[in-house]
Design a protein around this motif. Structure first.
Motif, PDB file in Angstrom:
ATOM      1  N   VAL A  35       0.841  -1.203   0.000  1.00  0.00           N
ATOM      2  CA  VAL A  35       0.000   0.000   0.000  1.00  0.00           C
ATOM      3  C   VAL A  35       0.872   1.248   0.000  1.00  0.00           C
ATOM      4  O   VAL A  35       0.625   2.208  -0.749  1.00  0.00           O
ATOM      5  CB  VAL A  35      -0.946  -0.003   1.216  1.00  0.00           C
ATOM      6  CG1 VAL A  35      -1.662   1.338   1.340  1.00  0.00           C
ATOM      7  CG2 VAL A  35      -1.969  -1.112   1.096  1.00  0.00           C
ATOM      8  N   ARG A  36       1.904   1.256   0.823  1.00  0.00           N
ATOM      9  CA  ARG A  36       2.790   2.412   0.880  1.00  0.00           C
ATOM     10  C   ARG A  36       3.566   2.573  -0.434  1.00  0.00           C
ATOM     11  O   ARG A  36       3.823   3.696  -0.865  1.00  0.00           O
ATOM     12  CB  ARG A  36       3.753   2.260   2.056  1.00  0.00           C
ATOM     13  CG  ARG A  36       3.051   2.248   3.406  1.00  0.00           C
ATOM     14  CD  ARG A  36       4.043   2.226   4.554  1.00  0.00           C
ATOM     15  NE  ARG A  36       4.865   3.427   4.526  1.00  0.00           N
ATOM     16  CZ  ARG A  36       6.191   3.410   4.592  1.00  0.00           C
ATOM     17  NH1 ARG A  36       6.846   2.270   4.649  1.00  0.00           N
ATOM     18  NH2 ARG A  36       6.869   4.542   4.569  1.00  0.00           N
ATOM     19  N   SER A  92       1.261   4.259  -2.874  1.00  0.00           N
ATOM     20  CA  SER A  92       1.040   5.674  -2.572  1.00  0.00           C
ATOM     21  C   SER A  92       2.250   6.526  -2.934  1.00  0.00           C
ATOM     22  O   SER A  92       2.120   7.731  -3.134  1.00  0.00           O
ATOM     23  CB  SER A  92       0.708   5.846  -1.092  1.00  0.00           C
ATOM     24  OG  SER A  92       1.813   5.507  -0.282  1.00  0.00           O
ATOM     25  N   LYS A  93       3.452   5.916  -3.006  1.00  0.00           N
ATOM     26  CA  LYS A  93       4.661   6.658  -3.324  1.00  0.00           C
ATOM     27  C   LYS A  93       5.010   6.598  -4.813  1.00  0.00           C
ATOM     28  O   LYS A  93       6.034   7.149  -5.226  1.00  0.00           O
ATOM     29  CB  LYS A  93       5.840   6.099  -2.508  1.00  0.00           C
ATOM     30  CG  LYS A  93       5.733   6.352  -1.018  1.00  0.00           C
ATOM     31  CD  LYS A  93       6.885   5.688  -0.273  1.00  0.00           C
ATOM     32  CE  LYS A  93       6.796   5.960   1.214  1.00  0.00           C
ATOM     33  NZ  LYS A  93       7.030   7.371   1.555  1.00  0.00           N
ATOM     34  N   PRO A 121       0.155   7.958  -7.959  1.00  0.00           N
ATOM     35  CA  PRO A 121      -0.265   7.166  -6.804  1.00  0.00           C
ATOM     36  C   PRO A 121      -1.383   6.180  -7.129  1.00  0.00           C
ATOM     37  O   PRO A 121      -2.324   6.490  -7.859  1.00  0.00           O
ATOM     38  CB  PRO A 121      -0.750   8.232  -5.812  1.00  0.00           C
ATOM     39  CG  PRO A 121      -0.004   9.455  -6.187  1.00  0.00           C
ATOM     40  CD  PRO A 121       0.140   9.403  -7.674  1.00  0.00           C
ATOM     41  N   ASN A 152      -4.388   3.850  -5.700  1.00  0.00           N
ATOM     42  CA  ASN A 152      -5.322   3.696  -4.588  1.00  0.00           C
ATOM     43  C   ASN A 152      -5.804   2.245  -4.550  1.00  0.00           C
ATOM     44  O   ASN A 152      -6.495   1.785  -5.453  1.00  0.00           O
ATOM     45  CB  ASN A 152      -6.507   4.647  -4.773  1.00  0.00           C
ATOM     46  CG  ASN A 152      -7.418   4.650  -3.566  1.00  0.00           C
ATOM     47  OD1 ASN A 152      -7.257   3.877  -2.641  1.00  0.00           O
ATOM     48  ND2 ASN A 152      -8.389   5.550  -3.569  1.00  0.00           N
ATOM     49  N   THR A 193      -5.792   0.326   4.416  1.00  0.00           N
ATOM     50  CA  THR A 193      -5.512   0.970   3.138  1.00  0.00           C
ATOM     51  C   THR A 193      -5.217   2.452   3.316  1.00  0.00           C
ATOM     52  O   THR A 193      -4.353   3.007   2.637  1.00  0.00           O
ATOM     53  CB  THR A 193      -6.713   0.798   2.182  1.00  0.00           C
ATOM     54  OG1 THR A 193      -6.965  -0.605   2.005  1.00  0.00           O
ATOM     55  CG2 THR A 193      -6.423   1.414   0.820  1.00  0.00           C
ATOM     56  N   ARG A 229      -0.909   5.492   4.303  1.00  0.00           N
ATOM     57  CA  ARG A 229      -0.634   6.698   3.524  1.00  0.00           C
ATOM     58  C   ARG A 229      -0.227   7.860   4.436  1.00  0.00           C
ATOM     59  O   ARG A 229       0.416   8.806   3.997  1.00  0.00           O
ATOM     60  CB  ARG A 229      -1.874   7.133   2.738  1.00  0.00           C
ATOM     61  CG  ARG A 229      -2.460   6.094   1.816  1.00  0.00           C
ATOM     62  CD  ARG A 229      -3.744   6.654   1.224  1.00  0.00           C
ATOM     63  NE  ARG A 229      -4.494   5.641   0.512  1.00  0.00           N
ATOM     64  CZ  ARG A 229      -5.752   5.793   0.122  1.00  0.00           C
ATOM     65  NH1 ARG A 229      -6.376   6.934   0.383  1.00  0.00           N
ATOM     66  NH2 ARG A 229      -6.378   4.825  -0.531  1.00  0.00           N
TER      67      ARG A 229
END
Length: 356
Positions: A186-187, A190-191, A195, A197, A253, A257
């Motif tokens: 997930v991280r 996001s990076k 990004p 989702n 989730t 973030r």
């Protein structure tokens, strides 16, 4: 409220809501519900919540599907991970004690820290490394004495579990590994440059897990064929589990973030204390003295870790206020000097004008 505070509040709320899951799984299992039926109904009832939130966040079903297509590589990894975590999470409570299961599952902060450091390049503060080591020590304090007592035959209840307890411990350990990998994934999404989702992964994995449960049971998932109690109790327990699972996967989730993977895992450690407490309230099972001691120390470690940023922020605010006050005082002093200098010049020039 900054992002870190929001992330911590979201994560802690999810942990509190998921903590009664061990109690509900035991309640359902003792009344004849097979594991496949448990996670079939659990995930089926979680589906509306996870799907509804995903569609709301993305602005509708069509944008949600578009995000799945665009992030298909991350989704291809996230969906199997979530499915395995949910199945293992249920089976761990069936085949071993809640304290052992939650202890091994909540080793995931260590795996999160390792994955975040080597995969994402996280630069974790020193206090997080120290807290991870202390947290591991607290968990060993809970778990190791039980193993020693088992080997010496001092704990007959644990000895009777035999292979089932070993199998449950392995399942719980794998669940912790899978959870850490999901948090890291997930991280990572996001990076990314664009990004990703992964909120839709919760809904898709819920549907997949329900299908697996249905296949395992051979279609026999209706409670009338196995339930040994009032039907309303079965439905209440399963709906409660479904709602909690839907919320926790949404939390898992969103929270990564806003905070680091290690902090997500550290907040999740609270479940290792709350889960057995709920079982105690429901069945009167008294946690071992090592669980009480280790759990108390764990709470202290978490409190110290979380108070660190608060002290840092307070110190920053204090320095900022001092700097502003000193700036205002110095600027006021300069302004006062600027006003007095023309007066002095006038006073010095006035006698000269008089003599002329």
């Amino acid at each position: 409220m900054n992002d870190r505070t929001k992330g911590l509040l979201i994560m802690l709320t999810g942990v509190v809501l998921i903590s009664p899951d061990a109690l509900l799984v035991r309640f359902l299992s003792e009344r004849g519900t097979p594991p496949g039926a448990i996670f079939f109904w659990k995930m089926l009832f979680s589906l509306p919540l996870s799907l509804g939130f995903a569609a709301y966040e993305q602005g509708g079903i069509r944008p949600l599907w578009q995000s799945v297509v665009e992030g298909r590589r991350h989704y291809a990894a996230a969906i199997p991970l979530q499915t395995c975590v949910e199945i293992c999470f249920t089976l761990a409570f069936v085949y071993t004690s809640p304290a052992n299961a939650l202890l091994l599952i909540n080793l995931n902060p260590l795996w999160c820290a390792v994955a975040g450091r080597f995969i994402l390049g996280d630069l974790l503060p020193r206090r997080t490394y120290i807290t991870l080591v202390l947290a591991l020590g607290c968990m060993l304090l809970i778990f190791v004495p039980e193993i020693v007592e088992q080997q010496h035959g001092e704990n007959e209840n644990e000895a009777e579990l035999g292979e089932s307890s070993t199998k449950g411990n392995i399942i719980a350990f794998c669940c912790g590994l899978g959870l850490a990998m999901y948090i890291t994934l997930v991280r990572h999404g996001s990076k990314a440059e664009k990004p990703v989702n992964l909120i839709g992964a919760a809904a898709i994995s819920a549907a997949l897990t329900s299908m697996i449960g249905l296949i395992i049971q051979g279609g026999d998932v209706l409670p009338t064929s196995f339930w040994e109690g009032e039907l309303w109790q079965f439905w209440l327990a399963q709906i409660g589990e479904g709602m909690a699972i839907g919320i926790i996967f949404i939390v898992m989730t969103i929270a990564p973030r806003l905070i680091t993977g290690a902090e997500v895992g550290l907040c999740g450690l609270l479940e290792a204390v709350l889960g057995p407490l709920f079982v105690y309230f429901g069945y009167g099972d008294v946690p071992s003295k090592w669980t009480i001691i280790g759990g108390s120390l764990l709470l202290v470690v978490l409190a110290i870790h979380e108070s660190g940023p608060l002290f840092e922020k307070a110190n920053y605010v204090r320095k900022s206020i001092s700097h502003r006050l000193s700036t205002r005082i110095s600027s006021g002093f300069v302004a006062a000097q600027a006003e007095t200098e023309p007066k002095r010049e006038d006073e010095e020039s006035s006698p000269v004008e008089g003599t002329v």
